[in-house]
Write an enzyme that holds these catalytic residues in place. Structure first.
Site, PDB file in Angstrom:
ATOM      1  N   ASP A 241       2.788   2.972  -7.764  1.00 50.19           N
ATOM      2  CA  ASP A 241       3.275   1.708  -8.331  1.00 50.19           C
ATOM      3  C   ASP A 241       4.675   1.933  -8.898  1.00 50.19           C
ATOM      4  O   ASP A 241       4.958   2.953  -9.527  1.00 50.19           O
ATOM      5  CB  ASP A 241       2.318   1.236  -9.435  1.00 50.19           C
ATOM      6  CG  ASP A 241       2.544  -0.219  -9.800  1.00 50.19           C
ATOM      7  OD1 ASP A 241       1.658  -1.044  -9.521  1.00 50.19           O
ATOM      8  OD2 ASP A 241       3.620  -0.538 -10.360  1.00 50.19           O
TER       9      ASP A 241
ATOM     10  N   ASN B 232      -6.565  -7.430  -9.479  1.00 51.94           N
ATOM     11  CA  ASN B 232      -6.179  -8.686 -10.111  1.00 51.94           C
ATOM     12  C   ASN B 232      -6.217  -9.807  -9.071  1.00 51.94           C
ATOM     13  O   ASN B 232      -5.736  -9.630  -7.949  1.00 51.94           O
ATOM     14  CB  ASN B 232      -4.769  -8.564 -10.697  1.00 51.94           C
ATOM     15  CG  ASN B 232      -4.711  -7.569 -11.841  1.00 51.94           C
ATOM     16  OD1 ASN B 232      -5.658  -7.438 -12.609  1.00 51.94           O
ATOM     17  ND2 ASN B 232      -3.603  -6.844 -11.957  1.00 51.94           N
TER      18      ASN B 232
ATOM     19  N   VAL C 116       1.494 -10.099  -6.706  1.00 50.60           N
ATOM     20  CA  VAL C 116       1.846  -9.923  -5.293  1.00 50.60           C
ATOM     21  C   VAL C 116       0.667 -10.429  -4.455  1.00 50.60           C
ATOM     22  O   VAL C 116      -0.452  -9.920  -4.587  1.00 50.60           O
ATOM     23  CB  VAL C 116       2.144  -8.445  -4.953  1.00 50.60           C
ATOM     24  CG1 VAL C 116       2.472  -8.288  -3.469  1.00 50.60           C
ATOM     25  CG2 VAL C 116       3.290  -7.897  -5.814  1.00 50.60           C
TER      26      VAL C 116
ATOM     27  N   HIS D  76      -4.549  -5.728  -3.310  1.00 52.43           N
ATOM     28  CA  HIS D  76      -4.234  -4.344  -3.666  1.00 52.43           C
ATOM     29  C   HIS D  76      -5.191  -3.862  -4.734  1.00 52.43           C
ATOM     30  O   HIS D  76      -5.529  -4.592  -5.663  1.00 52.43           O
ATOM     31  CB  HIS D  76      -2.786  -4.189  -4.129  1.00 52.43           C
ATOM     32  CG  HIS D  76      -2.333  -5.228  -5.099  1.00 52.43           C
ATOM     33  ND1 HIS D  76      -2.033  -6.521  -4.724  1.00 52.43           N
ATOM     34  CD2 HIS D  76      -2.144  -5.171  -6.437  1.00 52.43           C
ATOM     35  CE1 HIS D  76      -1.669  -7.213  -5.793  1.00 52.43           C
ATOM     36  NE2 HIS D  76      -1.737  -6.414  -6.846  1.00 52.43           N
TER      37      HIS D  76
ATOM     38  N   HIS E 250      -5.616  -1.273  -7.695  1.00 54.71           N
ATOM     39  CA  HIS E 250      -4.909  -0.369  -8.591  1.00 54.71           C
ATOM     40  C   HIS E 250      -5.833   0.814  -8.908  1.00 54.71           C
ATOM     41  O   HIS E 250      -6.986   0.613  -9.312  1.00 54.71           O
ATOM     42  CB  HIS E 250      -4.601  -1.047  -9.932  1.00 54.71           C
ATOM     43  CG  HIS E 250      -3.645  -2.191  -9.879  1.00 54.71           C
ATOM     44  ND1 HIS E 250      -2.323  -2.074 -10.229  1.00 54.71           N
ATOM     45  CD2 HIS E 250      -3.822  -3.491  -9.550  1.00 54.71           C
ATOM     46  CE1 HIS E 250      -1.721  -3.259 -10.126  1.00 54.71           C
ATOM     47  NE2 HIS E 250      -2.613  -4.138  -9.713  1.00 54.71           N
TER      48      HIS E 250
HETATM   49  P1  5GP Z   1      -0.572  -7.222  -9.529  1.00 54.09           P
HETATM   50  O1  5GP Z   1       0.092  -7.605 -10.819  1.00 54.09           O
HETATM   51  O2  5GP Z   1      -0.321  -8.248  -8.439  1.00 54.09           O
HETATM   52  O3  5GP Z   1      -2.030  -6.881  -9.665  1.00 54.09           O
HETATM   53  O4  5GP Z   1       0.086  -5.858  -9.091  1.00 54.09           O
HETATM   54  C1  5GP Z   1       1.278  -5.767  -8.374  1.00 54.09           C
HETATM   55  C2  5GP Z   1       1.804  -4.393  -8.642  1.00 54.09           C
HETATM   56  O5  5GP Z   1       2.819  -4.138  -7.705  1.00 54.09           O
HETATM   57  C3  5GP Z   1       2.430  -4.211 -10.038  1.00 54.09           C
HETATM   58  O6  5GP Z   1       1.733  -3.178 -10.731  1.00 54.09           O
HETATM   59  C4  5GP Z   1       3.868  -3.867  -9.740  1.00 54.09           C
HETATM   60  O7  5GP Z   1       4.406  -2.907 -10.631  1.00 54.09           O
HETATM   61  C5  5GP Z   1       3.807  -3.356  -8.316  1.00 54.09           C
HETATM   62  N1  5GP Z   1       5.029  -3.557  -7.559  1.00 54.09           N
HETATM   63  C6  5GP Z   1       5.780  -4.696  -7.501  1.00 54.09           C
HETATM   64  N2  5GP Z   1       6.823  -4.533  -6.684  1.00 54.09           N
HETATM   65  C7  5GP Z   1       6.744  -3.267  -6.205  1.00 54.09           C
HETATM   66  C8  5GP Z   1       7.555  -2.513  -5.300  1.00 54.09           C
HETATM   67  O8  5GP Z   1       8.567  -2.974  -4.760  1.00 54.09           O
HETATM   68  N3  5GP Z   1       7.179  -1.238  -5.047  1.00 54.09           N
HETATM   69  C9  5GP Z   1       6.057  -0.685  -5.630  1.00 54.09           C
HETATM   70  N4  5GP Z   1       5.776   0.575  -5.309  1.00 54.09           N
HETATM   71  N5  5GP Z   1       5.268  -1.376  -6.473  1.00 54.09           N
HETATM   72  C10 5GP Z   1       5.598  -2.648  -6.763  1.00 54.09           C
END
Ligand code: 5GP
Length: 117
Positions: free
Chosen positions: A31, A90, A99, A103, A105
């Protein structure tokens, strides 16, 4: 055709990421904003937007994501009862999803509080 998600662009190597595992079904990478010493995202190559939109046909894919997260947790030395890790998915606005590409985590390397905020 709809635009690619950020994570599809990582799968297609259009955006760089620190990739730690890839197979025919999924990709795992660090991440970009880690919430713990270890914070890995495991994503399906199939662009399922979120768990709430997965179908029964995705059973093998969903199982594969969890078993891959398990293997990575083992490789990182997180899988003992004495240390441990957390899996988070999430879903949607209230769930904290940012996003729209499913995914998992995998978070570990420190003691995590409960309940989540
Ligand atoms: P969400 O909040 O949708 O559950 O998690 C999305 C995750 O994607 C977040 O923890 C965020 O830090 C990660 N993330 C967002 N953009 C990027 C990126 O460009 N590269 C990587 N490696 N992680 C990302």
């Amino acid at each position: 055709m709809s635009e690619k998600t950020l994570f599809e662009r990582i799968i297609d190597r259009e955006i760089s990421a620190d990739i730690i595992h890839e197979d025919e079904v999924c990709l795992a990478f660090k991440d970009i904003a880690p919430q713990a010493p270890f914070h890995i995202l495991v994503i399906p190559k199939k662009p399922i937007p979120r768990l709430g939109e997965a179908s029964d046909e995705d059973q093998n894919t969903l199982g594969h994501l969890l078993l891959t997260a398990r293997s990575i947790a083992h490789d990182l030395g997180l899988a003992d009862k004495e240390n441990g890790f957390r899996i988070v998915i999430n879903n949607g606005k209230d769930g904290g999803e940012t996003v729209p590409h499913l995914h998992v985590h995998l978070i570990g390397g420190r003691s995590l509080s409960w309940p989540p905020g």
